[in-house]
Design an enzyme around this catalytic site. Structure first.
Site, PDB file in Angstrom:
ATOM      1  N   CYS A 191      29.995 -33.801 -47.506  1.00  0.00           N
ATOM      2  CA  CYS A 191      28.846 -34.100 -48.385  1.00  0.00           C
ATOM      3  C   CYS A 191      27.669 -33.319 -47.834  1.00  0.00           C
ATOM      4  CB  CYS A 191      28.561 -35.599 -48.428  1.00  0.00           C
ATOM      5  SG  CYS A 191      29.990 -36.615 -48.835  1.00  0.00           S
ATOM      6  N   ALA A 192      27.614 -32.033 -48.129  1.00  0.00           N
ATOM      7  CA  ALA A 192      26.814 -31.103 -47.333  1.00  0.00           C
ATOM      8  C   ALA A 192      25.368 -30.944 -47.780  1.00  0.00           C
ATOM      9  CB  ALA A 192      27.478 -29.728 -47.331  1.00  0.00           C
ATOM     10  N   ALA A 193      25.062 -31.084 -49.083  1.00  0.00           N
ATOM     11  CA  ALA A 193      23.711 -30.787 -49.559  1.00  0.00           C
ATOM     12  C   ALA A 193      22.715 -31.748 -48.923  1.00  0.00           C
ATOM     13  CB  ALA A 193      23.669 -30.902 -51.081  1.00  0.00           C
ATOM     14  N   PRO A 194      21.488 -31.272 -48.637  1.00  0.00           N
ATOM     15  CA  PRO A 194      20.938 -29.964 -48.971  1.00  0.00           C
ATOM     16  C   PRO A 194      21.247 -28.847 -47.990  1.00  0.00           C
ATOM     17  CG  PRO A 194      19.235 -31.294 -47.997  1.00  0.00           C
ATOM     18  CD  PRO A 194      20.455 -32.182 -48.090  1.00  0.00           C
ATOM     19  N   GLY A 195      21.943 -29.103 -46.889  1.00  0.00           N
ATOM     20  CA  GLY A 195      22.436 -27.999 -46.089  1.00  0.00           C
ATOM     21  C   GLY A 195      21.918 -27.870 -44.676  1.00  0.00           C
ATOM     22  N   LYS A 197      22.492 -29.751 -42.002  1.00  0.00           N
ATOM     23  CA  LYS A 197      23.579 -29.932 -41.033  1.00  0.00           C
ATOM     24  C   LYS A 197      24.578 -28.782 -41.133  1.00  0.00           C
ATOM     25  CE  LYS A 197      23.331 -35.007 -40.948  1.00  0.00           C
ATOM     26  NZ  LYS A 197      22.372 -35.200 -42.048  1.00  0.00           N
ATOM     27  N   CYS A 341      22.594 -42.628 -42.997  1.00  0.00           N
ATOM     28  CA  CYS A 341      21.191 -42.893 -42.683  1.00  0.00           C
ATOM     29  C   CYS A 341      20.847 -44.318 -43.121  1.00  0.00           C
ATOM     30  CB  CYS A 341      20.275 -41.877 -43.348  1.00  0.00           C
ATOM     31  SG  CYS A 341      20.516 -41.685 -45.118  1.00  0.00           S
TER      32      CYS A 341
END
Length: 849
Positions: A191-195, A197, A341
């Site tokens: 679950c990468a967005a917004p990027g 990490k 989070c």
């Protein structure tokens, strides 16, 4: 193909716009105007109410912090979040930036805390390696409005826009650090967005790599939401990497990309046999899952008024599914990090415990308490309760029968189903209950007995799993946001029953996903280009129920805003697997207006095609003198079926090349939004079309290909390098070094590279790090670099210029340049296409390639 006829509630939430909590409606203004004194002309701004009785009660019972720390805990949650940023170690100037922070801003800036005491204004985060992460005790509002801080704020904005730093919440930087990524690893960010990490992960695989070489590993960054994929692409574009693939899938159903047995004997699968990749699996997996986001209260205060316990309950099932899918894609011996989070144990420890139970001993929880010793963290909880519709539930046996279609045993510490409990008498039927999972009093069924009180007094179950190896970061320990992290190690393959994940359709069955998804309050996501932070955790929290959870129609939606709408026939799911013949036939599309693209079975997505036009490729290699030792042929791809109208050529690493080949043979299971490093762009100006090579090197691809070039290279003195950056175009005869002008005139018409030659260095020495793309015209050399990149490079070469005795005075140099331009030294019309093509490096909002 996704979403048609399924998950109506989630599609409804996805299409609903977020309420603007910062702005009163007109009716509110008019009503209030009738109540205030006539002398008052404007309504006073009222801050958010930073309290929620349900929140306080919930987390006091869960004992997130000891009772004696509660006041400090809640006080910090009500304070603005300090600004944090990370220096990108991939930048060639990262040492200079770190030095400027350590030796300039740390000494010149002062700050005061809430009590008026002087505190350290900016400081490196002690737990982040190499002083590459920093935190400012100024709030973002202070940075914008305080004139004393103007220079520091301008510094942050410029370096962020260029890509040398990334604004990122401090606790958001933690999960990738526990993955222990190495350059040879295949990494999946689910679950990468917004990027932010993803950018960290890319930096890790590039660590210790020599210039001009690529790591043997790669990163696949995935996100379901198309618009957030655009943001992800923009964020990672600054990395200029050939080792990244961006995909557009539901995380819980990410494809395995397995090479079917009946195709293993195909003659075309020889390279798969050579590479040894027959199924896409990963050495490292990051599951930073969608969550309720109450760990971001300090920067998203609108969550205070919307928070309820049902938000966490509704996401538990999806979080388990994503984590189990990540575990299934993980190689034996690999490491997976699960993070949120959120502070809610139902989204954290309960998910970790359920994953351990389902894995049947194939996964173990790693104790990482000795890693990053300066990071303040607390062990995970071993007991907690579940709150549902006004009831405190200590174990699953306490769950009323009418709620067992919503709550699951895995939400409780033991994970045991237990015996059924008779339903308490209620005033309304279960069919009348709201489906949003909220915990508001007006929506709750009223119990006729005193069950709520007795439930509250029940002792919670205690898990027998080592959940203390998880970590929870809370705000008052180190003045940050809140976060939860768990690190898994895969010992052996998962049981067959655990490896298969059921399709999550939103049906409220205990065996599927848990409770219906609540409508979670979204948070504002600000554009990366305006210098403000993009809240990675806020994005997860805000778009969870629609963008990252259930089936939507995104699989059939165009990935670019300017694509044609899909007609009814194209919207139907393909029943036949794609074949190579179909891909070959697609290349016969007639030139003209661009048609809707198809990537395998994915509608509305640009195809990924290996660029094998030998005449063009050989021409590029000859024009730029690309060494045979550089893996060039077979590594070029394009996103256009029409080979006669290819505008951009991308370069991919060995690892990405293998994945693309595997994906093709496996039936194109991956829906690829972006892949590869933009290496060449077609020069469309009149002068460019007359050049021997119509493809120029892009700014992004220059650092990789430059060490392997032997032609079209000029080595410039510091003075001429600076003048090129200042005046953009200089005639051959107007260079300070006449030898440089002579060599420029001897180059072939077209793209060239000007490299800064340090004092005493010869052209036979190793290539220096500073270089710019230029165009060798008929009478001049013109820079093809964005204005902001020119500004940065000018700052980097200013210091050497101060000791250069051969430099003419500034007025004299400007007079020379003005005279040259007046004589027609620059043809802006011819170079417009070149400049526009390079602007996307740092200025344009990303669009899917």
């Amino acid at each position: 193909m996704g979403g048609r006829g399924r998950s109506r509630t989630q599609r409804k939430h996805f299409r609903q716009s977020r309420e603007n909590v910062w702005k009163r409606s007109k009716s509110d203004h008019s009503d209030a105007a009738n109540l205030i004194d006539a002398s008052a002309t404007n309504l006073a701004w009222e801050p958010f109410a930073t309290q929620n009785q349900a929140f306080d009660e919930y987390y006091k019972v869960q004992e997130i912090v000891p009772p004696q720390e509660w006041d400090a805990f809640i006080d910090y949650l009500r304070k603005p979040l300090p600004a944090a940023f990370r220096i990108n170690s991939s930048s060639q100037f990262y040492v200079d930036i770190r030095s400027q922070l350590e030796n300039d801003f740390m000494n010149s800036l002062q700050a005061e805390d809430a009590d008026g005491n002087e505190v350290e204004a900016i400081k490196p985060l002690p737990w982040y390696p190499d002083n590459l992460a920093w935190q400012s005790n100024f709030s973002r509002n202070q940075l914008r409005k305080n004139q004393i801080l103007e220079r520091f704020h301008d510094f942050l904005k410029l370096e962020n826009e260029i890509g040398n730093i990334t604004r990122q919440e401090a606790v958001s930087m933690v999960p990738p650090l526990f993955l222990d990524v190495r350059p040879d690893h295949f990494v999946l960010d689910m679950c990468a967005a917004p990027g932010s990490k993803t950018f960290q992960l890319l930096e890790m695989i590039y660590k210790l790599i020599d210039p001009g070489t690529l790591p043997s590993g790669m990163v696949i960054a995935n996100d379901l939401d198309v618009q957030r994929c655009n943001l992800l692409i923009h964020q990672t574009k600054r990395m200029c990497t050939a080792n990244l693939v961006v995909t557009n899938h539901e995380a819980q159903h990410f494809p395995s990309c397995h090479l079917h047995r009946n195709r293993a004997g195909d003659s075309q699968s020889g390279y798969i046999k050579e590479s040894g990749i027959r199924q896409l699996q990963f050495d490292r997996v990051l599951c930073d899952v969608p969550c309720s986001g109450d760990g971001t209260l300090r920067k998203a205060p609108d969550i205070w008024r919307k928070w309820n316990a049902g938000m966490g309950n509704g996401l538990h099932g999806l979080q388990v599914q994503i984590a189990m899918r990540g575990a299934a894609l993980l190689k034996v011996g690999g490491r997976m990090v699960y993070s949120t989070c959120s502070m809610n144990p139902v989204e954290n420890e309960a998910v970790v415990a359920e994953v351990l139970r389902r894995s049947g001993g194939a996964l173990e929880l790693i104790n990482v308490s000795s890693e990053l010793p300066q990071l303040a963290r607390r062990p995970g909880l071993k007991k907690w309760k579940v709150r549902d519709k006004g009831l405190w539930l200590a174990s699953y046996k306490d769950v009323p029968k009418y709620r067992r279609s919503v709550l699951t045993p895995g939400m409780f510490p033991s994970g045991e189903p237990g015996a059924e409990t008779p339903d308490p008498e209620i005033k309304q039927s279960s069919e009348q209950l709201h489906e949003d999972g909220t915990d508001n009093a007006e929506n709750e069924p009223q119990l006729m007995d005193d069950s709520a009180t007795t439930m509250d007094n029940l002792e919670a179950e205690v898990s027998d799993l080592p959940l203390e190896h998880c970590m929870r970061i809370v705000s008052h320990d180190q003045n940050s946001g809140a976060f939860f992290i768990a690190v898994f190690h895969k010992i052996t393959s998962l049981p067959a029953s655990a490896a298969s994940v059921k399709k999550f359709t939103g049906v409220t069955k205990a065996t599927d996903s848990g409770s219906p998804q609540p409508q979670i309050p979204k948070t504002e996501m600000k554009d990366a280009l305006n210098g403000d932070e993009i809240g990675e955790e806020n994005v997860n929290a805000g778009e969870t129920p629609n963008g990252n959870s259930l089936d939507t129609e995104m699989d059939e939606a165009p990935l670019e805003a300017d694509k044609n709408k899909i007609d009814d026939e194209n919207a139907k799911e393909e029943t036949e697997p794609p074949t190579e013949a179909k891909v070959v036939d697609a290349t016969k599309i007639a030139a003209g207006k661009r048609k809707l693209q198809i990537q395998g079975r994915w509608r509305g997505v640009d195809p990924v095609i290996f660029y094998k036009e030998d005449a063009v490729v050989n021409g590029i290699m000859e024009f730029y003198g690309i060494k045979e030792s550089f893996p060039f042929k077979g590594h070029l791809i394009t996103r256009n079926n029409d080979m006669n109208h290819v505008k951009r050529i991308y370069y991919v690493s060995d690892s990405v090349k293998e994945v693309l080949e595997l994906n093709f043979l496996a039936g194109q299971q991956l829906k690829i939004a972006s892949v590869g490093l933009k290496m060449f762009e077609r020069q469309t100006s009149k002068e460019g079309s007359n050049a021997p090579c119509i493809f120029r090197i892009s700014s992004e691809g220059l650092p990789l290909i430059l060490p392997h070039m032997t032609k079209q290279i000029l080595h410039s003195s510091v003075v001429d390098f600076k003048h090129l950056l200042q005046y953009k175009t200089i005639k051959f005869q107007d260079f300070v070094d006449p030898e440089f002008g002579k060599k420029a005139s001897e180059l072939m018409l077209g793209c060239c590279v000007v490299v800064l030659k340090k004092e005493g260095q010869t052209s036979s020495d190793a290539l220096p790090p500073l270089a710019i793309n230029c165009w060798r015209g008929r009478t001049n050399v013109s820079v093809m670099v964005t204005a902001i990149d020119c500004q940065e490079l000018l700052e980097r070469v200013t210091a050497p210029l101060s000791t250069d005795t051969d430099e003419p005075s500034k007025g004299e140099a400007e007079a020379e340049a003005d005279s040259s331009i007046a004589e027609g030294g620059v043809d802006h019309g011819k170079m417009k296409d070149s400049e526009d093509g390079s602007r996307s490096n740092a200025r344009e909002t990303a669009t899917l390639v």
